[in-house]
Design a protein around this motif. Structure first.
Motif, PDB file in Angstrom:
ATOM      1  N   LEU A  11       7.488   1.356  60.285  1.00  7.41           N
ATOM      2  CA  LEU A  11       6.193   0.755  60.627  1.00  7.41           C
ATOM      3  C   LEU A  11       5.012   1.492  60.013  1.00  7.41           C
ATOM      4  CD1 LEU A  11       6.928   0.051  64.392  1.00  7.41           C
ATOM      5  CD2 LEU A  11       7.052  -1.556  62.500  1.00  7.41           C
ATOM      6  N   THR A  12       4.870   2.766  60.306  1.00  7.53           N
ATOM      7  CA  THR A  12       3.684   3.514  59.895  1.00  7.53           C
ATOM      8  C   THR A  12       3.639   3.731  58.386  1.00  7.53           C
ATOM      9  OG1 THR A  12       3.784   4.653  62.016  1.00  7.53           O
ATOM     10  CG2 THR A  12       2.324   5.589  60.365  1.00  7.53           C
ATOM     11  N   LEU A  13       4.725   4.154  57.792  1.00  2.00           N
ATOM     12  CA  LEU A  13       4.756   4.411  56.351  1.00  2.00           C
ATOM     13  C   LEU A  13       4.493   3.144  55.527  1.00  2.00           C
ATOM     14  CD1 LEU A  13       5.145   6.734  54.361  1.00  2.00           C
ATOM     15  CD2 LEU A  13       7.573   6.202  54.345  1.00  2.00           C
ATOM     16  N   PRO A  14       5.162   2.003  55.822  1.00  2.00           N
ATOM     17  CA  PRO A  14       4.810   0.785  55.082  1.00  2.00           C
ATOM     18  C   PRO A  14       3.363   0.348  55.297  1.00  2.00           C
ATOM     19  CG  PRO A  14       6.936   0.505  56.124  1.00  2.00           C
ATOM     20  CD  PRO A  14       6.363   1.797  56.637  1.00  2.00           C
ATOM     21  N   ALA A  15       2.847   0.476  56.523  1.00  2.00           N
ATOM     22  CA  ALA A  15       1.454   0.093  56.776  1.00  2.00           C
ATOM     23  C   ALA A  15       0.497   0.970  55.976  1.00  2.00           C
ATOM     24  CB  ALA A  15       1.143   0.192  58.270  1.00  2.00           C
ATOM     25  N   PHE A  16       0.790   2.252  55.883  1.00  2.00           N
ATOM     26  CA  PHE A  16      -0.046   3.158  55.093  1.00  2.00           C
ATOM     27  C   PHE A  16       0.018   2.795  53.609  1.00  2.00           C
ATOM     28  CE2 PHE A  16      -0.643   7.167  52.742  1.00  2.00           C
ATOM     29  CZ  PHE A  16      -1.937   7.466  53.144  1.00  2.00           C
ATOM     30  N   CYS A  17       1.211   2.501  53.110  1.00  2.00           N
ATOM     31  CA  CYS A  17       1.362   2.104  51.695  1.00  2.00           C
ATOM     32  C   CYS A  17       0.628   0.790  51.414  1.00  2.00           C
ATOM     33  CB  CYS A  17       2.841   1.963  51.345  1.00  2.00           C
ATOM     34  SG  CYS A  17       3.730   3.521  51.312  1.00  2.00           S
ATOM     35  N   ILE A  18       0.695  -0.164  52.344  1.00  4.51           N
ATOM     36  CA  ILE A  18      -0.019  -1.434  52.187  1.00  4.51           C
ATOM     37  C   ILE A  18      -1.521  -1.178  52.116  1.00  4.51           C
ATOM     38  CG2 ILE A  18      -0.623  -3.592  53.378  1.00  4.51           C
ATOM     39  CD1 ILE A  18       2.306  -3.584  54.436  1.00  4.51           C
ATOM     40  N   LEU A  19      -2.015  -0.303  52.976  1.00  3.97           N
ATOM     41  CA  LEU A  19      -3.438   0.046  52.966  1.00  3.97           C
ATOM     42  C   LEU A  19      -3.841   0.647  51.627  1.00  3.97           C
ATOM     43  CD1 LEU A  19      -6.121   0.398  54.579  1.00  3.97           C
ATOM     44  CD2 LEU A  19      -5.280   2.666  55.169  1.00  3.97           C
ATOM     45  N   ILE A  20      -3.075   1.608  51.129  1.00  5.50           N
ATOM     46  CA  ILE A  20      -3.375   2.256  49.847  1.00  5.50           C
ATOM     47  C   ILE A  20      -3.337   1.234  48.711  1.00  5.50           C
ATOM     48  CG2 ILE A  20      -2.575   3.976  48.168  1.00  5.50           C
ATOM     49  CD1 ILE A  20      -3.914   5.159  50.669  1.00  5.50           C
ATOM     50  N   LEU A  21      -2.311   0.382  48.689  1.00  3.87           N
ATOM     51  CA  LEU A  21      -2.210  -0.636  47.632  1.00  3.87           C
ATOM     52  C   LEU A  21      -3.397  -1.587  47.657  1.00  3.87           C
ATOM     53  CD1 LEU A  21       1.591  -1.470  47.777  1.00  3.87           C
ATOM     54  CD2 LEU A  21       0.373  -0.526  45.818  1.00  3.87           C
ATOM     55  N   ASN A  22      -3.807  -2.015  48.845  1.00  2.68           N
ATOM     56  CA  ASN A  22      -4.941  -2.937  48.930  1.00  2.68           C
ATOM     57  C   ASN A  22      -6.244  -2.269  48.526  1.00  2.68           C
ATOM     58  OD1 ASN A  22      -3.672  -5.368  49.651  1.00  2.68           O
ATOM     59  ND2 ASN A  22      -3.419  -4.644  51.737  1.00  2.68           N
ATOM     60  N   ILE A  23      -6.412  -0.988  48.846  1.00  2.00           N
ATOM     61  CA  ILE A  23      -7.594  -0.259  48.376  1.00  2.00           C
ATOM     62  C   ILE A  23      -7.584  -0.180  46.854  1.00  2.00           C
ATOM     63  CG2 ILE A  23      -8.679   2.029  48.293  1.00  2.00           C
ATOM     64  CD1 ILE A  23      -7.895   2.315  51.270  1.00  2.00           C
ATOM     65  N   MET A  24      -6.425   0.102  46.270  1.00  2.00           N
ATOM     66  CA  MET A  24      -6.319   0.162  44.811  1.00  2.00           C
ATOM     67  C   MET A  24      -6.603  -1.202  44.178  1.00  2.00           C
ATOM     68  SD  MET A  24      -3.055   2.734  44.555  1.00  2.00           S
ATOM     69  CE  MET A  24      -2.878   2.680  42.796  1.00  2.00           C
ATOM     70  N   ILE A  25      -6.160  -2.277  44.824  1.00  3.61           N
ATOM     71  CA  ILE A  25      -6.429  -3.622  44.319  1.00  3.61           C
ATOM     72  C   ILE A  25      -7.929  -3.898  44.348  1.00  3.61           C
ATOM     73  CG2 ILE A  25      -6.200  -6.079  44.911  1.00  3.61           C
ATOM     74  CD1 ILE A  25      -3.286  -5.447  45.714  1.00  3.61           C
TER      75      ILE A  25
END
Length: 195
Positions: A146-160
């Motif tokens: 849960l936490t690790l994928p949510a953090f990765c999604i956040l980072i990816l969306n910031i990069m986008i």
């Protein structure tokens, strides 16, 4: 609805990821939520030990798969924006393999995890179905799915977002250069003597 869209519409990798997420959410709605409501309403587990294990495995696996599908979808979107010419929506065997393997590994990991913990925590006398967590198990069971994928999604969306802003500034700069070039060309035409 997503299943119908998948069967009717053009099958792409993004649609397959949406289908994976929708099916995981469908399992939550079909199996997990009714049982949670049942236990919350009558305050005991009337369905026996084996269904208790099945319910917990499906609950944890479906939640994890929903997050993992979101992560894979974010990765796909990231590549579509960063390197659009090299990103394909065409379904290939490796993409099918990735999604299938994700489902198999997630269900296997949660099955092994629950079977190792469950015999110690199922209360047959009081008809209770729950997992009592150790702090390490609690940390690992929330961190990885849960936490690790949510953090990765956040980072990816910031990069986008950053990438889109950079591309937008480049487009605006090019438009300003074109506009400036057109003004200079019009001035040159206006100054040029008529022959």
């Amino acid at each position: 609805i997503i299943i119908v869209i998948f069967l009717i519409k053009k099958r792409t990798y993004s649609i397959l990821l949406f289908f994976s997420m929708a099916f995981a959410d469908f399992l939550i709605g079909l199996i997990c939520m009714p049982n949670t409501i049942l236990v919350s309403t009558i305050y005991y587990w009337p369905l026996g030990y084996h269904y208790c294990i099945f319910w917990i495995i499906v609950d944890f696996s479906s939640t994890s798969l929903s997050m993992i599908s979101l992560l894979l979808l974010s990765i796909q979107r990231f590549y579509q924006i960063i390197i659009p010419t090299q990103t394909s929506e065409i379904l290939t065997m490796p993409k099918y393999f990735l999604i299938t393997t994700t489902w198999i590994i997630t269900f296997s990991a949660w099955t092994i995890s629950v079977l190792l913990v469950m015999p110690l925590t199922y209360d047959n006398i009081g008809n209770q179905c729950y997992l009592s967590y150790t702090p390490v198990y609690n940390l690992l069971s929330t961190m990885f799915p849960l936490t690790l994928p949510a953090f990765c999604i956040l980072i990816l969306n910031i990069m986008i977002i950053v990438s889109l802003r950079i591309k937008n500034k480049k487009i605006e700069l090019n438009l300003k250069k074109r506009h400036k070039f057109k003004r200079i060309a019009n001035l040159v035409r206006a100054i040029r003597p008529v022959e």
